[in-house]
Design a protein around this motif. Structure first.
Motif, PDB file in Angstrom:
ATOM      1  N   ILE A  80      70.072  35.506  51.070  1.00 50.21           N
ATOM      2  CA  ILE A  80      70.455  36.842  50.637  1.00 50.21           C
ATOM      3  C   ILE A  80      69.201  37.725  50.631  1.00 50.21           C
ATOM      4  CG2 ILE A  80      72.403  36.023  49.269  1.00 50.21           C
ATOM      5  CD1 ILE A  80      70.617  36.238  46.823  1.00 50.21           C
ATOM      6  N   THR A  81      69.390  39.027  50.572  1.00 54.34           N
ATOM      7  CA  THR A  81      68.226  39.916  50.561  1.00 54.34           C
ATOM      8  C   THR A  81      68.116  40.621  49.218  1.00 54.34           C
ATOM      9  OG1 THR A  81      69.556  41.673  51.523  1.00 54.34           O
ATOM     10  CG2 THR A  81      68.257  40.340  53.047  1.00 54.34           C
ATOM     11  N   GLU A  82      66.907  41.116  48.963  1.00 52.65           N
ATOM     12  CA  GLU A  82      66.661  41.839  47.711  1.00 52.65           C
ATOM     13  C   GLU A  82      67.615  43.014  47.543  1.00 52.65           C
ATOM     14  OE1 GLU A  82      62.106  42.392  47.169  1.00 52.65           O
ATOM     15  OE2 GLU A  82      62.472  41.743  49.208  1.00 52.65           O
ATOM     16  N   SER A  83      67.923  43.681  48.667  1.00 51.36           N
ATOM     17  CA  SER A  83      68.751  44.889  48.599  1.00 51.36           C
ATOM     18  C   SER A  83      70.147  44.567  48.077  1.00 51.36           C
ATOM     19  CB  SER A  83      68.855  45.534  49.981  1.00 51.36           C
ATOM     20  OG  SER A  83      69.448  44.629  50.880  1.00 51.36           O
ATOM     21  N   LEU A  84      70.562  43.341  48.306  1.00 48.52           N
ATOM     22  CA  LEU A  84      71.882  42.916  47.881  1.00 48.52           C
ATOM     23  C   LEU A  84      71.941  42.695  46.360  1.00 48.52           C
ATOM     24  CD1 LEU A  84      73.589  39.992  49.781  1.00 48.52           C
ATOM     25  CD2 LEU A  84      72.963  39.698  47.421  1.00 48.52           C
ATOM     26  N   LEU A  85      70.759  42.452  45.771  1.00 46.36           N
ATOM     27  CA  LEU A  85      70.711  42.171  44.343  1.00 46.36           C
ATOM     28  C   LEU A  85      70.529  43.437  43.511  1.00 46.36           C
ATOM     29  CD1 LEU A  85      68.200  39.210  44.651  1.00 46.36           C
ATOM     30  CD2 LEU A  85      70.681  39.033  44.398  1.00 46.36           C
ATOM     31  N   ALA A  86      69.958  44.469  44.154  1.00 45.85           N
ATOM     32  CA  ALA A  86      69.519  45.643  43.407  1.00 45.85           C
ATOM     33  C   ALA A  86      70.622  46.482  42.750  1.00 45.85           C
ATOM     34  CB  ALA A  86      68.652  46.520  44.303  1.00 45.85           C
ATOM     35  N   PRO A  87      71.746  46.770  43.458  1.00 50.94           N
ATOM     36  CA  PRO A  87      72.676  47.734  42.869  1.00 50.94           C
ATOM     37  C   PRO A  87      73.279  47.292  41.533  1.00 50.94           C
ATOM     38  CG  PRO A  87      73.346  47.150  45.116  1.00 50.94           C
ATOM     39  CD  PRO A  87      72.215  46.274  44.751  1.00 50.94           C
ATOM     40  N   GLU A  88      73.674  46.031  41.438  1.00 50.29           N
ATOM     41  CA  GLU A  88      74.260  45.540  40.187  1.00 50.29           C
ATOM     42  C   GLU A  88      73.656  44.184  39.839  1.00 50.29           C
ATOM     43  OE1 GLU A  88      78.672  46.540  39.369  1.00 50.29           O
ATOM     44  OE2 GLU A  88      78.513  46.178  41.522  1.00 50.29           O
ATOM     45  N   PRO A  89      72.426  44.205  39.354  1.00 47.55           N
ATOM     46  CA  PRO A  89      71.701  42.945  39.156  1.00 47.55           C
ATOM     47  C   PRO A  89      72.428  41.947  38.252  1.00 47.55           C
ATOM     48  CG  PRO A  89      70.433  44.831  38.319  1.00 47.55           C
ATOM     49  CD  PRO A  89      71.622  45.379  39.024  1.00 47.55           C
ATOM     50  N   GLU A  90      73.080  42.442  37.218  1.00 49.32           N
ATOM     51  CA  GLU A  90      73.715  41.519  36.269  1.00 49.32           C
ATOM     52  C   GLU A  90      74.908  40.805  36.922  1.00 49.32           C
ATOM     53  OE1 GLU A  90      73.883  39.149  33.582  1.00 49.32           O
ATOM     54  OE2 GLU A  90      72.084  40.394  33.599  1.00 49.32           O
ATOM     55  N   ALA A  91      75.713  41.565  37.658  1.00 47.07           N
ATOM     56  CA  ALA A  91      76.854  40.974  38.366  1.00 47.07           C
ATOM     57  C   ALA A  91      76.365  40.003  39.446  1.00 47.07           C
ATOM     58  CB  ALA A  91      77.712  42.074  38.995  1.00 47.07           C
ATOM     59  N   ALA A  92      75.308  40.402  40.134  1.00 50.64           N
ATOM     60  CA  ALA A  92      74.749  39.534  41.182  1.00 50.64           C
ATOM     61  C   ALA A  92      74.247  38.238  40.577  1.00 50.64           C
ATOM     62  CB  ALA A  92      73.624  40.259  41.914  1.00 50.64           C
ATOM     63  N   ARG A  93      73.592  38.356  39.433  1.00 49.73           N
ATOM     64  CA  ARG A  93      73.052  37.178  38.768  1.00 49.73           C
ATOM     65  C   ARG A  93      74.164  36.179  38.414  1.00 49.73           C
ATOM     66  NH1 ARG A  93      70.831  34.300  34.422  1.00 49.73           N
ATOM     67  NH2 ARG A  93      72.596  34.771  33.094  1.00 49.73           N
ATOM     68  N   GLU A  94      75.238  36.718  37.823  1.00 47.93           N
ATOM     69  CA  GLU A  94      76.356  35.850  37.433  1.00 47.93           C
ATOM     70  C   GLU A  94      76.918  35.107  38.635  1.00 47.93           C
ATOM     71  OE1 GLU A  94      79.378  37.973  35.228  1.00 47.93           O
ATOM     72  OE2 GLU A  94      77.846  38.681  33.797  1.00 47.93           O
TER      73      GLU A  94
ATOM     74  N   LEU B  75      77.771  43.420  51.819  1.00 52.00           N
ATOM     75  CA  LEU B  75      79.201  43.692  51.660  1.00 52.00           C
ATOM     76  C   LEU B  75      79.976  42.399  51.409  1.00 52.00           C
ATOM     77  CD1 LEU B  75      81.349  45.953  51.783  1.00 52.00           C
ATOM     78  CD2 LEU B  75      81.686  45.346  54.190  1.00 52.00           C
ATOM     79  N   GLN B  76      79.606  41.379  52.142  1.00 53.69           N
ATOM     80  CA  GLN B  76      80.248  40.071  51.992  1.00 53.69           C
ATOM     81  C   GLN B  76      80.021  39.524  50.581  1.00 53.69           C
ATOM     82  OE1 GLN B  76      78.554  37.399  54.852  1.00 53.69           O
ATOM     83  NE2 GLN B  76      80.240  35.932  54.761  1.00 53.69           N
ATOM     84  N   PHE B  77      78.785  39.606  50.133  1.00 55.66           N
ATOM     85  CA  PHE B  77      78.423  39.080  48.818  1.00 55.66           C
ATOM     86  C   PHE B  77      79.151  39.810  47.700  1.00 55.66           C
ATOM     87  CE2 PHE B  77      75.647  38.847  45.058  1.00 55.66           C
ATOM     88  CZ  PHE B  77      75.457  37.481  44.972  1.00 55.66           C
ATOM     89  N   SER B  78      79.432  41.104  47.911  1.00 57.36           N
ATOM     90  CA  SER B  78      80.033  41.899  46.843  1.00 57.36           C
ATOM     91  C   SER B  78      81.559  41.754  46.788  1.00 57.36           C
ATOM     92  CB  SER B  78      79.661  43.376  47.011  1.00 57.36           C
ATOM     93  OG  SER B  78      80.289  43.883  48.176  1.00 57.36           O
ATOM     94  N   GLN B  79      82.152  41.032  47.723  1.00 60.12           N
ATOM     95  CA  GLN B  79      83.607  40.839  47.677  1.00 60.12           C
ATOM     96  C   GLN B  79      83.991  39.999  46.457  1.00 60.12           C
ATOM     97  OE1 GLN B  79      85.773  42.366  50.097  1.00 60.12           O
ATOM     98  NE2 GLN B  79      83.754  43.303  50.261  1.00 60.12           N
ATOM     99  N   PRO B  80      85.052  40.411  45.759  1.00 61.79           N
ATOM    100  CA  PRO B  80      85.436  39.664  44.544  1.00 61.79           C
ATOM    101  C   PRO B  80      85.715  38.185  44.823  1.00 61.79           C
ATOM    102  CG  PRO B  80      86.713  41.694  44.756  1.00 61.79           C
ATOM    103  CD  PRO B  80      85.896  41.580  45.994  1.00 61.79           C
ATOM    104  N   ASP B  81      86.165  37.881  46.049  1.00 59.45           N
ATOM    105  CA  ASP B  81      86.527  36.491  46.330  1.00 59.45           C
ATOM    106  C   ASP B  81      85.408  35.712  47.036  1.00 59.45           C
ATOM    107  OD1 ASP B  81      86.537  37.599  48.837  1.00 59.45           O
ATOM    108  OD2 ASP B  81      88.443  36.711  49.454  1.00 59.45           O
ATOM    109  N   PHE B  82      84.183  36.259  47.015  1.00 60.94           N
ATOM    110  CA  PHE B  82      83.127  35.598  47.783  1.00 60.94           C
ATOM    111  C   PHE B  82      82.849  34.164  47.313  1.00 60.94           C
ATOM    112  CE2 PHE B  82      78.598  34.582  48.530  1.00 60.94           C
ATOM    113  CZ  PHE B  82      78.682  34.432  49.903  1.00 60.94           C
ATOM    114  N   VAL B  83      82.745  33.988  46.001  1.00 62.40           N
ATOM    115  CA  VAL B  83      82.449  32.651  45.489  1.00 62.40           C
ATOM    116  C   VAL B  83      83.574  31.678  45.860  1.00 62.40           C
ATOM    117  CG1 VAL B  83      82.184  31.267  43.400  1.00 62.40           C
ATOM    118  CG2 VAL B  83      80.954  33.426  43.614  1.00 62.40           C
TER     119      VAL B  83
END
Ligand code: C2E
Ligand code: MG
Ligand code: MG
Ligand code: MG
Length: 279
Positions: A150-164, A121-129
């Motif tokens: 970070i965990t794999e589960s955090l990367l799975a839902p939106e891999p492209e956004a997570a990658r960026e 949830l923390q990682f997915s916040q728009p202001d995390f970076v």
């Protein structure tokens, strides 16, 4: 009769469910109070290289109830995630860990990177970076001394956004690791996609590595992937010297676990490092 039994069972389940919902609710109420009261602390557990050198520490959250009872993160982190309280809590952890890391940067002769666990949830916040960047600036910490787990589960839902997001973090100079590696369901091709530095092999594969051939095969495979992709590999949950022997033989260059040290308060960690240096 079957109906009666069925009804009985339903009742049994709903009573259990009610208890757990109530329990969860009580936990969330206590958590909210605890965030406000500052009832949390961070403990630190060392990561040790095959050479015996301490390569860094991981910050682990600790919560002590007013009566002195410690509550395990395994119990309260899921509740904190579901209730959203992980956001203020996670921010506090990041700030606290960076302040401590900066303190160690100023006082220790050798660099001591500090790793922080980041929830999905923390990682997915728009202001995390921005939060990470801001915390680094405010603390004065050299970015390379902060590691995010970070965990794999955090990367799975939106891999492209997570990658960026990970690319931006990496470009800030922050180190990135995949925690509990092997327990998620992400495809190995993700590894090519995500700019991480370290794979942390989950304790589940380390526990029986001295006796179970399958675990040996898994650990060997992860170490092979790490070598091929130029990633560091660390084994989590190392408790015995037998495990250390086997892992070392398999080429594992870094370990963490009770065999070396349990998580401890920052002051104890400082002292622990000092005594090791004199060995
Ligand atoms: P994790 O990040 O995989 O952390 C490793 C867990 O294994 C820690 O449990 C640590 O105390 C424990 N451990 C270390 N060495 C050994 C060993 O040799 N044997 C055994 N049996 N256990 C060992 P802990 O501190 O209870 O934390 C559990 C999980 O809670 C962490 O797993 C992490 O996912 C989460 N967590 C802890 N602190 C934070 C935090 O600040 N933020 C977030 N989002 N999650 C956190
Ligand atoms: Mg971790
Ligand atoms: Mg882990
Ligand atoms: Mg874990």
């Amino acid at each position: 009769q079957a109906k009666a039994a069925g009804r009985g069972r339903t009742q049994f389940f709903s009573r259990e469910l009610l208890a757990s919902v109530e329990q969860r609710h009580r936990l969330v109420t206590q958590l909210r109070g605890a965030v406000a009261d500052g009832a949390f602390t961070l403990h630190y557990q060392p990561k040790v290289a095959a050479t015996g050198a301490v390569t860094g520490v991981e910050a682990l959250l600790r919560w002590t109830l007013p009566d002195g009872t410690p509550v395990s993160p395994a119990e309260f982190i899921p509740a904190a995630e579901e209730s959203g309280l992980i956001l203020p809590l996670g921010r506090w952890v990041l700030e606290q860990a960076c302040a401590q890391a900066r303190e160690w940067e100023r006082t220790l002769p050798e660099p001591l990177p500090v790793a922080v666990n980041i929830s999905a949830l923390q990682f997915s916040q728009p202001d995390f970076v921005e939060q990470v960047r801001g915390t680094l600036t405010a603390s004065g910490l050299t970015p390379g001394l902060l590691e995010l787990e970070i965990t794999e589960s955090l990367l799975a839902p939106e891999p492209e956004a997570a990658r960026e997001r990970l690319v931006v973090l990496r470009d800030l100079g922050v180190r990135l690791s995949i925690d509990d590696f092997g327990t998620g369901f992400s495809s190995l091709s993700y590894l090519k996609l995500f700019p991480v530095h370290t794979l942390k092999i989950d304790r589940a594969f380390v526990r029986d590595v001295a006796t179970d051939r399958n675990d040996v095969a898994i650990v060997e495979a992860v170490i092979g992937i790490g070598q091929a992709m130029n990633l560091d590999v660390l084994a989590e949950g190392v408790e015995t010297s037998r495990q250390v022997e086997v892992l070392t033989r398999l080429g594992c260059a870094a370990m963490q676990g009770y065999h070396f040290a349990r998580p401890m308060p920052a002051a104890e960690m400082t002292a622990w490092i000092a005594t090791r240096r004199m060995d």
